[in-house]
Structure formats: structure tokens, C-alpha cells
Design a protein around this motif. Sequence first.
Motif, short mmCIF file in Angstrom:
data_model
loop_
_atom_site.label_atom_id
_atom_site.label_comp_id
_atom_site.label_asym_id
_atom_site.label_seq_id
_atom_site.Cartn_x
_atom_site.Cartn_y
_atom_site.Cartn_z
N ASP A 1 71.02 75.22 19.16
CA ASP A 1 70.59 73.90 18.70
C ASP A 1 71.73 73.16 18.00
OD1 ASP A 1 68.26 72.05 18.43
OD2 ASP A 1 68.71 72.29 16.29
N PHE A 2 72.47 73.87 17.17
CA PHE A 2 73.62 73.25 16.50
C PHE A 2 74.66 72.83 17.53
CE2 PHE A 2 77.86 73.61 14.56
CZ PHE A 2 77.73 72.68 13.53
N CYS A 3 74.87 73.67 18.53
CA CYS A 3 75.84 73.35 19.57
C CYS A 3 75.42 72.11 20.35
CB CYS A 3 76.01 74.55 20.51
SG CYS A 3 77.33 74.36 21.73
N LYS A 4 74.14 71.96 20.61
CA LYS A 4 73.64 70.77 21.30
C LYS A 4 73.92 69.51 20.48
CE LYS A 4 69.86 73.01 23.84
NZ LYS A 4 68.38 73.14 23.97
N LYS B 1 72.65 62.29 29.31
CA LYS B 1 72.49 63.71 29.63
C LYS B 1 72.64 64.58 28.38
CE LYS B 1 73.85 63.49 34.50
NZ LYS B 1 72.60 64.07 35.03
N ALA B 2 73.50 64.16 27.45
CA ALA B 2 73.65 64.89 26.19
C ALA B 2 72.38 64.77 25.34
CB ALA B 2 74.86 64.37 25.42
N ILE B 3 71.75 63.59 25.36
CA ILE B 3 70.48 63.40 24.64
C ILE B 3 69.40 64.29 25.25
CG2 ILE B 3 68.62 61.75 24.17
CD1 ILE B 3 70.78 59.58 23.94
N ASN B 4 69.36 64.34 26.58
CA ASN B 4 68.40 65.22 27.25
C ASN B 4 68.63 66.68 26.86
OD1 ASN B 4 66.75 63.51 28.63
ND2 ASN B 4 67.82 63.67 30.57
N LEU B 5 69.89 67.07 26.78
CA LEU B 5 70.19 68.45 26.40
C LEU B 5 69.71 68.74 24.99
CD1 LEU B 5 71.63 71.14 27.03
CD2 LEU B 5 73.74 70.12 26.12
N LYS B 6 69.84 67.79 24.10
CA LYS B 6 69.44 67.98 22.71
C LYS B 6 67.93 67.95 22.52
CE LYS B 6 69.55 68.11 18.20
NZ LYS B 6 69.78 69.41 17.50
N ALA C 1 65.33 67.27 25.17
CA ALA C 1 64.39 67.54 26.27
C ALA C 1 65.01 68.50 27.28
CB ALA C 1 63.99 66.23 26.95
N ALA C 2 65.61 69.56 26.78
CA ALA C 2 66.35 70.48 27.65
C ALA C 2 65.41 71.29 28.54
CB ALA C 2 67.20 71.42 26.81
N GLU D 1 65.78 74.28 32.01
CA GLU D 1 66.60 75.44 32.32
C GLU D 1 68.00 75.08 32.80
OE1 GLU D 1 66.45 79.45 35.15
OE2 GLU D 1 64.73 78.10 35.06
N ASP D 2 68.10 73.99 33.57
CA ASP D 2 69.38 73.64 34.19
C ASP D 2 70.06 72.45 33.52
OD1 ASP D 2 71.25 74.31 36.27
OD2 ASP D 2 70.69 72.44 37.27
N THR D 3 69.56 71.99 32.38
CA THR D 3 70.09 70.78 31.76
C THR D 3 71.54 70.94 31.32
OG1 THR D 3 67.86 70.26 30.94
CG2 THR D 3 69.68 69.03 29.98
N ALA D 4 71.87 72.09 30.73
CA ALA D 4 73.24 72.31 30.27
C ALA D 4 74.22 72.33 31.43
CB ALA D 4 73.32 73.61 29.47
N MET D 5 73.86 73.04 32.50
CA MET D 5 74.75 73.07 33.67
C MET D 5 74.84 71.72 34.34
SD MET D 5 76.37 75.85 33.99
CE MET D 5 77.04 75.55 35.62
N ASP D 6 73.77 70.95 34.29
CA ASP D 6 73.78 69.60 34.85
C ASP D 6 74.80 68.74 34.11
OD1 ASP D 6 72.75 67.39 36.49
OD2 ASP D 6 71.94 66.65 34.61
N LEU D 7 74.83 68.84 32.79
CA LEU D 7 75.81 68.10 32.00
C LEU D 7 77.22 68.60 32.29
CD1 LEU D 7 76.69 66.11 29.84
CD2 LEU D 7 76.08 67.80 28.09
N PHE D 8 77.37 69.91 32.38
CA PHE D 8 78.68 70.49 32.68
C PHE D 8 79.21 69.97 34.02
CE2 PHE D 8 80.99 73.89 34.96
CZ PHE D 8 82.12 73.97 34.15
N ARG D 9 78.37 70.01 35.04
CA ARG D 9 78.82 69.54 36.36
C ARG D 9 79.14 68.04 36.34
NH1 ARG D 9 74.94 73.58 38.21
NH2 ARG D 9 73.26 72.07 37.93
N PHE D 10 78.30 67.26 35.65
CA PHE D 10 78.56 65.82 35.61
C PHE D 10 79.84 65.51 34.85
CE2 PHE D 10 78.33 61.75 33.36
CZ PHE D 10 78.27 60.90 34.45
#
Length: 309
Positions: free
Chosen positions: A226-229, A270-275, A277-278, A280-289
Amino acid sequence: MALTINKKAMQPVYSPSLLTKSYHLIQDYLAISKFKVVAMLVLTAWVGLALAPDVGRGIGVQFISLLGIGLLSAAAAVINHVVDSEIDSKMARTRHRPVAKGRLSKLHALSFATVIGVAGFIMLMLWANTLTAILTLFALVGYAFIYTSFLKRATPQNIVIGGLAGAMPPLLGWVSETNQMAAAPWLLVMIIFTWTPPHFWALAIARKSDYERAKIPMLPVTHGIDFCKTCVLAYSVLLAIVCVLPYLISMSGLIYLSGACILNVVFVYKAINLKFAAKEDTAMDLFRFSIIHLMILFVILFIDKWLTI
């Protein structure tokens, strides 16, 4: 006396052809060189070179300069594979890498790094300038030794501190053309420097168990997901601000500004979604984007420069 025929011995023995072996060896060389990552670094170096004042250098000389930067960057990547081979073997994402898997020995990999590193340094000395060669060598040392051997294992701020080495190519491209430092390319360095933490932390969130198993103190491991997000979101907002700076100093025009704003709105979204409304694949989606974001951002920066000449 009965005649016994050894059918097993008569069966033909098939072995991989020299061509096949060569193909797999080249694939392993490309893997330990992190070819895709280096290609991105060379792209940013090319944009830095293109934005520099025209001093009349030929395209051939510029190409060799970029190749030299690429070879030294690839040498740093190979050293990273060697130093991290034990860690890589413990992580699902990296356990099939050539050195970690044992397809290439550490000595073999280091010999390859030495050859391409020396070749790249000589290219920069002969076809660029001494300043570019030294700065590129410093970037290699910063990534391959200071970050990989020390920072990565010592602090959760490893990506933040060590990110400077990976952010240097635009400056290197500029200096290869002008043989002098300037403020403008440092803005491009700052963009990549600010982009690096949310890019890697998104991956670290998705691969947290891997880093825990390898005992690497990435931020989600030491401070929680959560802190990392929250940090990813904060850096994403900061990135959006930093990306405006080239326009504010008249380094670029409205084409770049429009493209940068669109890209960063998506990044922050996408960062807001990760924080908040994450899935399963939200973090990897941000990474790829984030990879697409940086590539398109620098291409737009070049297009903006090219269309306003």
C-alpha cells in the motif's frame, strides 16, 4: 555362432547443427545484453543527439556514436546478469536467464562484456569525444557495480538512487554531438530519472514474492504494497510535471506538450487505479504502459523538433 546386431548402435545419432547452436548462442547473447532495454536507451540517446545544436557531424559518425553508447550499455547489462545470477535463479521472472540457468558461464559472459565494452569505448573515443566515452563508462560503473552490487541489496531506495545511471543516455547523445555539457539534456535525464521509480515499483508490486524469496529489499517488501502504491502515484504526478519542463524552456513546442499531457494523464490514471482500485493485473498493466509511455514520449519529442525545423 549366431550373429547379433546391435540395433541401438545402428540408429543414427542426431545432434544440433552448427547453425542451430549459433542461433541459440546469439539468442543468449541478446538476452544477457538486455537488447530491448538497450534499444530503448539508444532511442533516448538518439533523441538527445537530435535535439543538440547541429555541428555538422555526418550521419555515419552519429550512428557509430550511438552504437558505442549501446555497446557499453549492453556490457553493463551483461555484468548485471553475472552479478545477479544467484538472485535470478531464485526468481520466477529471471530463473531462465542464460547465466542463471548455466547455459553461459560467468567467465563466458564477462568475456563477452569485456569485448563489447572495449569496442564501445573505442568507438566513442574515435568517433565521438573523450567526454562522451568517460561519461558512458561512468554510467556503466554506476549501473553494473554501484547499483547492482551494492544499492540493490542495501536499500529500498535502490531504484531512486541507482536510476540516474539508466537516465544518462539523452545527455550522452547530446554530448556526443557537442562535446560539452548543457542544461537542456539534463531535463531529459530528469524525465527518465523520475519515470524509473513508478516503472520498477509497479513491477516490484506484481513480483513481490519473487523479491522476498531473493531477499532483495524492494520498496513493497520493506514498506508494504500500500505504501509502495502511494509512492507510485506520487512519482507519477511528479513525472507529469517534469515532462512539461521541455516546453516551458522552449526546448519543444505544442506537439510535444500535447502528446506529453495525454501520455501522463493515462499514466496518472493507471497509478490512481493501482492505488484505489487495483485488480490482479493492474500493477503489470502500469508497468507495461510505462515502457510504451517513455518510448512514445521521446519519439514525439523528436517529431516536434523535426517538424519545427
